[in-house]
Write a protein that holds these residues in place. Structure first.
Motif, PDB file in Angstrom:
ATOM      1  N   ARG A 272       0.822  -1.215   0.000  1.00  0.00           N
ATOM      2  CA  ARG A 272       0.000   0.000   0.000  1.00  0.00           C
ATOM      3  C   ARG A 272       0.857   1.267   0.000  1.00  0.00           C
ATOM      4  NH1 ARG A 272      -2.833   1.720   3.509  1.00  0.00           N
ATOM      5  NH2 ARG A 272      -2.201   0.674   5.429  1.00  0.00           N
TER       6      ARG A 272
ATOM      7  N   ASN B 258     -14.467  -0.569  -2.107  1.00  0.00           N
ATOM      8  CA  ASN B 258     -13.104  -0.828  -1.633  1.00  0.00           C
ATOM      9  C   ASN B 258     -13.125  -2.136  -0.833  1.00  0.00           C
ATOM     10  OD1 ASN B 258     -10.720  -0.816   0.040  1.00  0.00           O
ATOM     11  ND2 ASN B 258     -10.550   1.399  -0.243  1.00  0.00           N
TER      12      ASN B 258
ATOM     13  N   TYR C 184     -11.254  -3.305   1.408  1.00  0.00           N
ATOM     14  CA  TYR C 184     -10.966  -3.139   2.834  1.00  0.00           C
ATOM     15  C   TYR C 184     -12.207  -2.686   3.593  1.00  0.00           C
ATOM     16  CZ  TYR C 184      -6.228  -2.768   0.836  1.00  0.00           C
ATOM     17  OH  TYR C 184      -5.071  -2.966   0.130  1.00  0.00           O
TER      18      TYR C 184
ATOM     19  N   ASP D 273      -9.179   6.231  -5.310  1.00  0.00           N
ATOM     20  CA  ASP D 273     -10.420   5.491  -5.129  1.00  0.00           C
ATOM     21  C   ASP D 273     -10.479   4.243  -5.999  1.00  0.00           C
ATOM     22  OD1 ASP D 273     -10.488   6.970  -7.443  1.00  0.00           O
ATOM     23  OD2 ASP D 273     -12.504   7.791  -7.132  1.00  0.00           O
TER      24      ASP D 273
ATOM     25  N   PRO E 107      -7.674   0.590  -7.327  1.00  0.00           N
ATOM     26  CA  PRO E 107      -6.388  -0.081  -7.120  1.00  0.00           C
ATOM     27  C   PRO E 107      -5.280   0.490  -7.993  1.00  0.00           C
ATOM     28  CG  PRO E 107      -7.857  -1.453  -8.430  1.00  0.00           C
ATOM     29  CD  PRO E 107      -8.664  -0.264  -8.000  1.00  0.00           C
TER      30      PRO E 107
ATOM     31  N   TRP F 130      -5.173  -1.625  -3.517  1.00  0.00           N
ATOM     32  CA  TRP F 130      -5.877  -0.424  -3.053  1.00  0.00           C
ATOM     33  C   TRP F 130      -4.990   0.287  -2.040  1.00  0.00           C
ATOM     34  CZ3 TRP F 130     -11.059   1.243  -4.100  1.00  0.00           C
ATOM     35  CH2 TRP F 130     -11.720   0.467  -5.062  1.00  0.00           C
TER      36      TRP F 130
ATOM     37  N   ASP G  62      -8.029   2.261   2.998  1.00  0.00           N
ATOM     38  CA  ASP G  62      -9.457   1.985   3.119  1.00  0.00           C
ATOM     39  C   ASP G  62     -10.293   3.242   2.894  1.00  0.00           C
ATOM     40  OD1 ASP G  62      -8.630   3.151   5.535  1.00  0.00           O
ATOM     41  OD2 ASP G  62     -10.047   1.995   6.749  1.00  0.00           O
TER      42      ASP G  62
ATOM     43  N   ALA H 151     -10.815   6.818   0.448  1.00  0.00           N
ATOM     44  CA  ALA H 151     -10.429   7.610  -0.718  1.00  0.00           C
ATOM     45  C   ALA H 151      -9.932   8.969  -0.230  1.00  0.00           C
ATOM     46  CB  ALA H 151     -11.610   7.797  -1.657  1.00  0.00           C
TER      47      ALA H 151
END
Length: 273
Positions: A18, A215, A217, A252, A254, A259, A262, A264
């Motif tokens: 991430r 999302n 997550y 917002d 991947p 992604w 969690d 945006a």
């Protein structure tokens, strides 16, 4: 002036992957100033804000939570801190932090961070905050908003540029704590100048949820998509200085299958710098 606010989901999930995705999004956005929440700083691995600033060629400042224990227990690692950060294209000439009020049983050290930015022609009073996520915690968040508004008022003076207040407020746009910050529909209003939600200038058809079930997550939580992350701006200065020109979501989707967070991000373009 391009402003971004983003909750980075601390050290949860596949954080190493991430981290790279977060950088890719910010690099594409080319922001002038970024307010970050849930930033990590580890005994081994350094500070995420410092690393992002170095990669992007930005100045930075950060403030650590004074009560990170609840966070650390969730990942089983007491060597990792959490806090808020500001990244800026311009030097940070002043900064301060405010620990937001909360009942002791819910205290996980959330705070607001102030940074005064030495932008061309105007010094910008910039703030980023992370309000409690306690369920049914609207009254707590209202108290935090009042403290935040007083904090903003105390650092707003000495420039024509309006205060820019960003963050994860864990509240919907029509919740009392957000209306309190805007100074409408509440009695009493929060201390300090009323702040305008930049999203009022968004395309009505644009997707707005920053906590979005699309999302992965978030999807497991079963919570419907809501907008809980904000850029608020004080009344414009002379000639419309600091007025909102455009606003939208970012981060917002991947990045190479990952992604970034969690949440945006919210991106707002302001006039005058």
């Amino acid at each position: 002036m391009r402003v971004v606010t983003w909750n980075l989901w601390w050290r949860f999930g596949p954080w190493e992957e991430r981290q790279k995705a977060i950088l890719a999004v910010l690099r594409e956005l080319r922001p002038d100033v970024v307010g970050l929440q849930e930033v990590w700083a580890a005994d081994k691995g350094g500070n995420l804000a410092e690393w992002l600033a170095g990669e992007l060629g930005l100045h930075w400042t950060w403030s650590a939570s004074e009560a990170p224990g609840r966070w650390q227990r969730r990942i089983g690692d007491d060597t990792v801190g959490i806090g808020n950060a500001v990244l800026s294209r311009w030097p940070v000439v002043e900064c301060a932090a405010l620990r937001l009020p909360v009942p002791e049983e819910f205290d996980d050290g959330r705070l607001a961070l102030y940074a005064r930015l030495d932008a061309p022609g105007h010094r910008v009073p910039f703030f980023t905050a992370h309000l409690t996520s306690v369920p049914d915690g609207s009254a707590v968040r209202c108290a935090q908003v009042d403290a935040l508004a007083r904090f903003v008022a105390g650092h707003r003076r000495g420039t024509d540029f309006p205060a820019v207040v960003t963050g994860d407020f864990n509240a919907r746009p029509d919740d009392p704590e957000i209306r309190l910050l805007g100074g409408y529909g509440t009695d009493p209003v929060a201390a300090g100048p009323a702040l305008v939600d930049a999203w009022e200038h968004a395309d009505p058809a644009a997707p707005s949820a920053t906590w979005d079930g699309a999302n992965p997550y978030v999807g497991a939580s079963g919570v419907p998509g809501v907008r809980i992350d904000y850029v608020h701006v004080g009344p414009p200065g002379p000639g419309g200085l600091g007025g909102v020109r455009a606003v939208r979501r970012a981060g917002d989707g991947p990045v190479d299958g990952v992604w970034p967070s969690d949440h945006a991000a919210v991106v707002a373009d302001l006039a005058g710098v």
